[in-house]
Design an enzyme around this catalytic site. Sequence first.
Site, short mmCIF file in Angstrom:
data_model
loop_
_atom_site.label_atom_id
_atom_site.label_comp_id
_atom_site.label_asym_id
_atom_site.label_seq_id
_atom_site.Cartn_x
_atom_site.Cartn_y
_atom_site.Cartn_z
N GLY A 19 42.28 26.53 -51.83
CA GLY A 19 43.49 27.26 -51.42
C GLY A 19 44.09 26.60 -50.19
O GLY A 19 43.54 25.63 -49.66
N GLY B 113 46.23 27.52 -46.43
CA GLY B 113 46.69 28.55 -45.50
C GLY B 113 47.79 27.99 -44.63
O GLY B 113 48.41 26.98 -44.96
N PHE C 106 47.75 26.56 -41.67
CA PHE C 106 47.64 25.27 -40.98
C PHE C 106 46.60 24.35 -41.60
O PHE C 106 46.18 23.40 -40.97
CB PHE C 106 47.37 25.48 -39.48
CG PHE C 106 46.30 26.48 -39.19
CD1 PHE C 106 46.64 27.76 -38.81
CD2 PHE C 106 44.97 26.15 -39.30
CE1 PHE C 106 45.67 28.70 -38.54
CE2 PHE C 106 43.99 27.08 -39.02
CZ PHE C 106 44.34 28.36 -38.64
N ASP D 209 45.25 40.46 -38.96
CA ASP D 209 45.72 40.03 -40.29
C ASP D 209 44.78 40.56 -41.37
O ASP D 209 44.41 39.83 -42.29
CB ASP D 209 45.82 38.50 -40.33
CG ASP D 209 46.70 38.02 -41.48
OD1 ASP D 209 47.34 38.87 -42.14
OD2 ASP D 209 46.73 36.80 -41.72
P1 AMP Z 1 43.01 30.40 -45.12
O1 AMP Z 1 43.60 29.14 -44.60
O2 AMP Z 1 41.78 30.82 -44.35
O3 AMP Z 1 44.01 31.49 -45.30
O4 AMP Z 1 42.47 30.05 -46.62
C1 AMP Z 1 43.35 29.77 -47.66
C2 AMP Z 1 42.70 30.10 -48.99
O5 AMP Z 1 41.55 29.28 -49.20
C3 AMP Z 1 42.15 31.54 -49.07
O6 AMP Z 1 43.12 32.42 -49.52
C4 AMP Z 1 41.02 31.41 -50.06
O7 AMP Z 1 41.49 31.50 -51.38
C5 AMP Z 1 40.51 30.00 -49.83
N1 AMP Z 1 39.35 30.01 -48.94
C6 AMP Z 1 39.38 30.00 -47.58
N2 AMP Z 1 38.14 30.00 -47.08
C7 AMP Z 1 37.30 30.04 -48.13
C8 AMP Z 1 35.87 30.08 -48.25
N3 AMP Z 1 35.08 30.09 -47.17
N4 AMP Z 1 35.34 30.12 -49.48
C9 AMP Z 1 36.15 30.13 -50.57
N5 AMP Z 1 37.49 30.09 -50.52
C10 AMP Z 1 38.07 30.04 -49.32
#
Ligand code: AMP
Length: 529
Positions: free
Chosen positions: A123, A125, A127, A245
């Site tokens: 995924g 996010g 940044f 958040d």
């Molecule tokens: P974030 O930048 O933390 O918002 O992460 C973006 C996306 O990556 C999230 O919505 C999850 O789908 C995926 N993701 C983030 N961290 C993890 C993790 N530790 N394990 C699995 N998927 C993750």
Amino acid sequence: MLPKAGSLWLLRLLRDIQLAQFYPSILEELNVTRPEHFDFVRPEDLDGIGMGRPAQRRLAEAVKRHRSGNKPKNWVYKILGGFAPEQKETTPPSDSPSFLPEPEGGLKCLIPDGAVSRGELLGSGCFGVVHRGLWTLPSGQTVPVAIKSLRVAPKGPVGTELRDFLREVSVMMNLEHPHLLHLHGLVLGQPLQMVMELAPLGSLHARLTAPAPSPPLPVVLLCLFLQQLAGAMVYLGSRGLVHRDLATRNLLLASPCTIKVADFGLVRPLGGAPGRYVMGGPRPIPYAWCAPESLRQGAFSSASDVWMFGVTLWEMFSGGKEPWAWVPPYLILQRLEKDQARLPRPPLCSRALYALALHCWALDPADRPSFSCLEELIQEAWPPEGHCVRDVMEPGALRMEPGDPITIIEGSASSHSPSSTTWKGQNSRTLKVGSFPASAVTLADLKGSPATCPVHKGSPAWGEQHRGSTDGVRPKAKLRELPPAKSQRRNMPLQRIKGGTECTWSHPPGVPSGTKSHWGRCSFCHPEP
Ligand code: AMP
């Protein structure tokens, strides 16, 4: 090996304590190029390069001596030379701390670049992007991990993104809770990478919105997630932090029955006027999840996290629907404050749980429950469970067979004719939801009595012994409807406004503007057009 420019300080330091032989491995395997990097080096890392414990102690003292006099205010923001103070996001009020606390655990884990390998994209996010990966420990053992890499602009990381990334690292390194995502360490390579615990089942939001044939989640599992979330938030609050958040997109599934709170990019320390953090400048915030005081004044506190908890509850029981999707972002605050409107009760949500959500959405932050109080309220609102005692085939009724486990979502007794009482529930075998004759179900804790008496004596309080992990813990069934709150009685469902789901407000980096998004800018910074 010739000393590299910029790392002469390390060679000198090691020579002074007769440990120069470790210069290549500290530089190349542990990636230490600045004194601050030692914050991330654990004794195990030094063991891994063959340094004995007495030598490690000598090294720790030498590093401390070297750094005394120019100790950075905040260890994590100074990791990279490129981070300039003028890039500061906000000007926090003078009585709130500008920096996050120093790490308490001593040396932290710095992971050598070559020890992690990235795989599939999980995924992205604000940044960074997140990949599935493998971390090879010095012992050769491999650990599945998630690797978040800082998005790099052509001329290096952008200041705000770098700061947010480092802030997230800084926060996560100090946290340890079974329902908070664990940070294993940091790779100081290009790009900067956070190595985190992998949540193999992805985000709860993705699970809630997964199309058929993915079955809906059992109502009791959603309650368990609420319990886990409240526990994690009690812990976060006890560390003086606000998450800012909370949403199902930021709850990750580590296993089918375990959520972990993730995304600490917006976490801030509480420190200002009694337990509040006030934003110092225009920053994107997730509108529809925010408490009125956050939208109006940019004020965040444990109480605003509680408001967001209520919205997260709503999302869970709505199958991952977007809150206030039918209201333009700039009107949400007005709806909440002036019209006293609240999100409507989702069909899967019992009255008791909805009353709890309404309690979280009290206009005055002081009227909202604390997270520890919420832990108990969730326990009290836990839907009772029973078993089907006969085939139910009546047209329009929830189909069930003898022995099917049934969760009661709504049950109100008719003392005059118990046999005609209809309940609403979920068949845990089929996961279908519907109404059925109460006489078809025996409640679990009534030991064989027919389900005609919906009010039970109190179940034991959740209590301290249940703090922390609540995986698989099934609190005893209890059927009790909380009385409707005043605000519930005056609550009016909102009309859907056509075309109101397109957000045209400013978006954070990586979120294209004009797309449907939960992000908006607070009306504090951007008054209504
Ligand atoms: P974030 O930048 O933390 O918002 O992460 C973006 C996306 O990556 C999230 O919505 C999850 O789908 C995926 N993701 C983030 N961290 C993890 C993790 N530790 N394990 C699995 N998927 C993750």
